[in-house]
Design an enzyme around this catalytic site. Structure first.
Site, PDB file in Angstrom:
ATOM      1  N   GLN A 251      -7.416  11.082  17.394  1.00  0.00           N
ATOM      2  CA  GLN A 251      -5.960  11.961  16.301  1.00  0.00           C
ATOM      3  C   GLN A 251      -6.027  13.039  16.873  1.00  0.00           C
ATOM      4  OE1 GLN A 251      -5.523   9.093  14.143  1.00  0.00           O
ATOM      5  NE2 GLN A 251      -6.170   7.572  16.166  1.00  0.00           N
ATOM      6  N   HIS A 254      -1.929  14.061  17.732  1.00  0.00           N
ATOM      7  CA  HIS A 254      -0.759  13.198  17.159  1.00  0.00           C
ATOM      8  C   HIS A 254      -0.142  13.996  17.019  1.00  0.00           C
ATOM      9  CE1 HIS A 254      -0.649   8.896  15.366  1.00  0.00           C
ATOM     10  NE2 HIS A 254      -2.464   9.134  15.212  1.00  0.00           N
ATOM     11  N   GLU A 321      -7.646  10.930   5.673  1.00  0.00           N
ATOM     12  CA  GLU A 321      -6.876   9.791   5.799  1.00  0.00           C
ATOM     13  C   GLU A 321      -7.936   8.069   6.815  1.00  0.00           C
ATOM     14  OE1 GLU A 321      -2.850   8.222   8.274  1.00  0.00           O
ATOM     15  OE2 GLU A 321      -4.170  10.150   8.401  1.00  0.00           O
ATOM     16  N   HIS A 322      -7.968   8.831   7.334  1.00  0.00           N
ATOM     17  CA  HIS A 322      -9.391   7.957   8.494  1.00  0.00           C
ATOM     18  C   HIS A 322     -10.664   8.154   8.111  1.00  0.00           C
ATOM     19  CE1 HIS A 322      -5.174   7.904  10.453  1.00  0.00           C
ATOM     20  NE2 HIS A 322      -5.300   6.560  10.675  1.00  0.00           N
ATOM     21  N   ASP A 355      -4.801   2.285  13.974  1.00  0.00           N
ATOM     22  CA  ASP A 355      -3.154   3.029  13.817  1.00  0.00           C
ATOM     23  C   ASP A 355      -2.282   1.872  14.781  1.00  0.00           C
ATOM     24  OD1 ASP A 355      -3.614   5.317  12.920  1.00  0.00           O
ATOM     25  OD2 ASP A 355      -4.176   5.541  15.209  1.00  0.00           O
ATOM     26  N   HIS A 415      11.961   1.028 -35.322  1.00  0.00           N
ATOM     27  CA  HIS A 415      10.618   0.056 -34.587  1.00  0.00           C
ATOM     28  C   HIS A 415      10.312  -0.932 -35.916  1.00  0.00           C
ATOM     29  CE1 HIS A 415      11.187   2.549 -31.334  1.00  0.00           C
ATOM     30  NE2 HIS A 415       9.903   1.770 -31.141  1.00  0.00           N
TER      31      HIS A 415
END
Length: 435
Positions: A251, A254, A321-322, A355, A415
């Protein structure tokens, strides 16, 4: 008390000055495209990507010619991965039911899930040709029932990314543009002479693309406010340090600002994992080692805690995230954790599966956003709407009486009178304002 064997020294958000510069640049591009349409789009494509074809949109014959250049095995793999994504998305869609109930005699309430009419899918490609983003954004939209999906991806080094185009086509894109960056996102959001306006934009991108989505949100819907990719691994003494190191590095490649975190109950596992990460980055033939090392050096963390209970709690604070779980009983995390974009349970799975191939969506919340939202899924492409019908006169009159009292408690006289009218018409109630 957590013990840090390695602690982050970077700032994931970047400097204020740098962000202000990104925001200013993005704002000027959006404004120009809003005013000057295709001419502005072409100017920025030439400036940023050195790309100015006769038409940014690919014709069907061009698409077929491009697909013909893609290796057969790559095409087979694209179709297999998309079958996985499609199967999971279809299961999600089937979990969402339209319904109608009669909550009392003559009062009918219903709910429908209506697909968004037009979606723009952005498939990034600056550093890598991200075929998987086509699967995740386009296939999912089509399963949701979106009738019109426009897909944009940038050229890479002046060339059309042929495998990405194949993925976009097989995913079901209704039109494909070779166009990237802010100019693509802005063109889809505001519309130009040749690029129709969409209602919703999905897909990851760099800091400029992310800021464009942020600035355009409201004018169009978006999937998420995305930041750098994140990975967090929870491990006990049974975990394999080499596997941990391999997945952290997977990762970190990235980008230069990817948080890669290990929380472990074993100081030995933590120390050995650090050693293996350094070996993988310095002594292997990993082609992305320099980029991954930049990220690991600045944003990598290894934390030793006293128990798994402490590990679950700390992992929820990261809200990553992961999250990979390398423990004796990995499914325990389903019960103990609540803040994550996606969980990967056990050493037989990994974030890279998510992914690229396994079928769940890889567009996920970052920067602690998993505290309040999940990732991209079929439901993001649907509008859950309600309807109501009162078919019985007595029920309408009784609701009118209730509405009159409830509205006047809030000092909403207009109303209240809508309710009064039904009470008068169907139950014979008298009101001075009704002649």
């Amino acid at each position: 008390m957590p013990q840090y064997l390695k602690k982050s020294t970077g700032s994931a958000a970047g400097s204020t000055a740098a962000q202000e510069s990104v925001t200013a640049t993005v704002k000027s591009v959006i404004t120009d495209i809003r005013l000057n349409g295709d001419a502005a789009v072409r100017t920025y494509s030439e400036k940023f990507d050195k790309w100015s074809p006769h038409s940014f949109k690919l014709s069907q014959s061009e698409i077929q010619e491009i697909i013909a250049t893609v290796p057969e095995q790559t095409l087979k793999d694209i179709k297999e991965v998309q079958a996985n994504v499609r199967a999971f998305a279809q299961a999600q869609r089937e979990s969402l039911k339209d319904f109608e109930i009669e909550i009392r005699p003559g009062v009918h309430l219903g709910q429908k899930n209506i697909p968004i009419n037009a979606v723009g899918a952005y498939i990034p490609g600056g550093r890598y040709p991200l075929l998987a983003s086509a699967h995740m954004t386009i296939v999912t939209a089509k399963v949701a029932g979106v009738p019109n999906v426009i897909a944009c991806t940038p050229p890479i080094a002046g060339q059309i990314p042929s495998a990405t185009v194949a993925a976009m086509h097989f995913a079901g894109a209704d039109s494909i543009y070779i166009l990237g960056g802010v100019q693509a996102v802005a063109a889809m959001a505001v519309g130009t002479q040749t690029i129709p306006k969409v209602d919703f934009i999905a897909g990851p991108g760099n800091a400029y693309v992310a800021d464009a989505k942020r600035q355009l949100f409201g004018e169009v819907g978006i999937d998420l406010f995305a930041g750098p990719t994140e990975i967090l691994i929870v491990a006990d003494e049974t975990a394999d340090p080499f596997t941990i190191a391999t997945d952290l590095v997977s990762q970190a490649e990235h980008g230069p600002d990817t948080p890669a975190v290990l929380i472990t109950t074993s100081s030995s596992v933590g120390q050995k994992s650090i050693e293996y990460v350094n070996q993988l980055l310095e002594k292997s033939n990993l082609s992305t080692a320099a980029l991954a090392k930049t990220s690991w050096d600045a944003f990598g963390e290894v934390v030793v805690v006293g128990s798994l209970d402490e590990a679950w709690k700390l992992a929820d604070e990261y809200a990553s995230e992961h999250v990979q779980i390398f423990t004796k009983e990995p499914r325990e995390a389903l019960r103990e954790m609540s803040n994550y974009g996606a969980l990967f349970l056990g050493e037989r799975t990994c974030v890279s599966f998510g992914d690229k191939v396994i079928g769940t969506n890889h567009v996920l919340p970052t920067r602690k956003a998993s505290r309040y939202t999940g990732g991209l899924w079929v439901g993001k492409y649907l509008r859950t709407v309600t309807y109501q019908e009162v078919s019985d006169e007595k029920a309408s009159g009784e609701l009118g009486r209730l509405c009159g009292r409830a509205a006047r408690a809030e000092l909403f006289e207009g109303h209240a009178r809508s309710g009064d009218l039904r009470a008068s018409r169907y139950l014979g109630d008298k009101f001075e304002w009704i002649q």
